[in-house]
Write a protein that holds these residues in place. Structure first.
Motif, PDB file in Angstrom:
ATOM      1  N   GLU A 299       1.642   7.471   5.050  1.00  0.00           N
ATOM      2  CA  GLU A 299       1.065   8.538   5.856  1.00  0.00           C
ATOM      3  C   GLU A 299       0.117   7.939   6.897  1.00  0.00           C
ATOM      4  O   GLU A 299      -0.225   6.752   6.841  1.00  0.00           O
ATOM      5  CB  GLU A 299       0.312   9.536   4.971  1.00  0.00           C
ATOM      6  N   PHE A 301      -3.623   8.758   9.180  1.00  0.00           N
ATOM      7  CA  PHE A 301      -4.803   9.605   9.260  1.00  0.00           C
ATOM      8  C   PHE A 301      -5.768   9.085  10.317  1.00  0.00           C
ATOM      9  O   PHE A 301      -5.864   7.883  10.551  1.00  0.00           O
ATOM     10  CB  PHE A 301      -5.541   9.646   7.912  1.00  0.00           C
ATOM     11  N   ALA A 344      -4.471  14.685  10.469  1.00  0.00           N
ATOM     12  CA  ALA A 344      -3.400  14.157   9.618  1.00  0.00           C
ATOM     13  C   ALA A 344      -2.164  13.851  10.454  1.00  0.00           C
ATOM     14  O   ALA A 344      -1.948  14.429  11.527  1.00  0.00           O
ATOM     15  CB  ALA A 344      -3.069  15.158   8.516  1.00  0.00           C
ATOM     16  N   THR A 375      -6.947  18.881  10.991  1.00  0.00           N
ATOM     17  CA  THR A 375      -6.336  19.531   9.826  1.00  0.00           C
ATOM     18  C   THR A 375      -6.873  20.955   9.692  1.00  0.00           C
ATOM     19  O   THR A 375      -6.178  21.858   9.251  1.00  0.00           O
ATOM     20  CB  THR A 375      -6.645  18.725   8.548  1.00  0.00           C
TER      21      THR A 375
END
Length: 479
Positions: A299, A301, A344, A375
């Motif tokens: 992921e 961020f 995100a 987010t």
């Protein structure tokens, strides 16, 4: 008694009685095989009221992983003829028995300064990988180290290179600009000793610009012991510890560091967990496992993370809200506040945030606007702000503001509902994102107000269960 005998090759070097005494440890017989911790230091014969010199030995690995032993002198109190600082010498032949102790032959004198910082890199085996990287990829930096009058090098040891993703380092070496930027991140154009760092330790955000344009180093002192302070340095998100400090040269100083700065190996989660100034945010983010997602290397961020001092300000100004957030039963409110600070699925460095203004719409005088979705809520990126901006009533809307000063410097801020937080450490790069450290928390007292629509998760569940049993009991009575 231990004695270190230098092989002197420079006829111009003046060695006086105190320098000779600085090579002798009285009352101790030290063999290389007994070396365990280089922090174990011994008073030399050069230990008087005005001059205090310690000697230690350490075992380091060379380029081919062979053990090599070094003698190290550390002068912590100096006089007119002798400088404070550290001198390193390789033990070329050790453990020679003598009548009243043991002797070790070393390749250069202790207590004396090297010709320049480049000579330290060249002649220190544990720095061979860093020196080779500079020699092969940045001849301009070689020239700077030779002619500059004041430099400080934060030199990663060979052990530090073992912690680096080799594939990523190889990719960086393919681009001349990128490898030069990485190498120059380790160089400061001034002499910076641990004494000065300790003197400036009370500064809220101790940073020093490097030869890598736009990049700075950040420092923290974890021990105020003047004899052996524990100093950490952070560059582009990588934090290293000074394992050998203040190796003095005639044109500067070298500090040996246990990490190669600029190539991240930590996740965002690990960065928050290990950075001492971010511990409050990390502890808060653990509620209900909110931060578990930050471990995911697949992921991406972008986080704007408040410092411990920022949370201390909340404790002073909003004591009730602070207590509720940190007591552990208001995870719903914690999640809302933390997600207001997070983007995100995207990584935005400061340079990339700046580039958003290129195609942005001009909105008001001297304002270039670009919008990012957090987010929870929105972020407006702005450059050359001369007036406040924001036409949204959404309390989750935030702004990133760029203030230009003197036409060539900038300060960066987040602005949420009038809460203006300065970005004090940008671009802490991680393997799955980037962290920008800010000096305020984007929250208000009402964020933690308990109402019918905003209750802690635990009490909300309890209320739901109580309602279920009340209805069930009423139906049973009815029938």
């Amino acid at each position: 008694m231990i004695s270190c005998h230098p092989q002197i090759r420079d006829n111009k070097t003046i060695i006086d009685k105190q320098v000779i005494h600085g090579h002798v440890v009285p009352g101790k017989v030290l063999f290389t095989r007994t070396v365990q911790d280089s922090k174990e230091e011994f008073e030399s014969l050069a230990f008087t009221d005005n001059l205090k010199v310690f000697i230690s030995m350490e075992n380091v690995s060379s380029f081919n992983n062979e053990d090599q032993y070094y003698a190290k002198s550390k002068t912590i109190a100096s006089d007119v003829a002798h400088m404070k600082g550290t001198a390193l010498a390789r033990i070329v032949k050790g453990n020679i028995p003598i009548k009243n102790g043991v002797a070790h032959l070393i390749d250069r004198p202790l207590m004396l300064v090297a010709t320049n910082v480049l000579a330290i890199l060249q002649k220190t085996a544990q720095l061979s990988m860093f020196y080779d990287l500079i020699r092969n990829h940045d001849s301009g930096l070689i020239n700077v180290m030779t002619v500059a009058k004041s430099l400080t090098i934060f030199a990663p040891s060979n052990e530090a290179f073992k912690k680096v993703n080799n594939r990523q380092l190889e990719q960086i070496q393919l681009n001349t600009e990128n490898i030069s930027r990485l190498l120059r991140l380790h160089v400061v154009e001034r002499i910076l000793t641990t004494d000065e760092l300790m003197d400036r330790n009370r500064e809220p955000n101790l940073q020093v610009p490097t030869l890598s344009k736009g990049q700075s180093l950040y420092f923290a002192i974890n021990s105020m012991d003047p004899k052996s302070p524990v100093v950490t340095v952070e560059g582009a998100g990588v934090t290293g510890t000074l394992t050998t400090a203040n190796v003095i040269a005639r044109n500067g100083a070298v500090h040996i560091v246990d990490r190669l700065l600029g190539i991240p190996s930590q996740t965002v989660y690990e960065k928050l967990a290990t950075d001492p100034i971010l511990s409050a945010t990390f502890n808060l983010s653990q509620q209900e496992g909110w931060n578990e997602k930050l471990k995911n290397r697949d992921e991406q961020f972008t986080l704007f993370v408040p410092t411990n001092d920022a949370w201390a300000e909340i404790r002073r100004t909003m004591p009730s809200a602070y207590k509720k957030l940190f007591m552990g039963s208001f995870a719903y409110h914690v999640r809302n506040i933390l997600e207001r600070h997070m983007i995100a699925n995207s990584v935005f460095t400061l340079e990339e945030l700046l580039s958003l203004t290129t195609n942005a719409t001009v909105s008001g005088k001297n304002i270039l606007q670009g919008r990012l979705n957090m987010t929870r809520g929105k972020v407006y990126f702005q450059a050359r702000v001369t007036q406040s901006f924001g036409d949204s009533a959404d309390e989750n809307d935030a702004q990133i503001v760029l203030d230009m000063k003197d036409g060539n410097t900038a300060e960066y801020y987040t602005d949420w509902n009038g809460v203006r937080a300065k970005v004090i450490r940008p671009d802490l790069k991680c393997v799955n994102g980037v962290v920008h450290v800010i000096d305020k928390v984007m929250m208000m007292n009402r964020d933690v107000t308990v109402s019918g629509s905003a209750v802690p998760a635990a009490s909300g569940l309890a209320s739901l269960v109580a309602t279920f049993f009340t209805v069930a009991f009423a139906r049973a009575l009815h029938h």
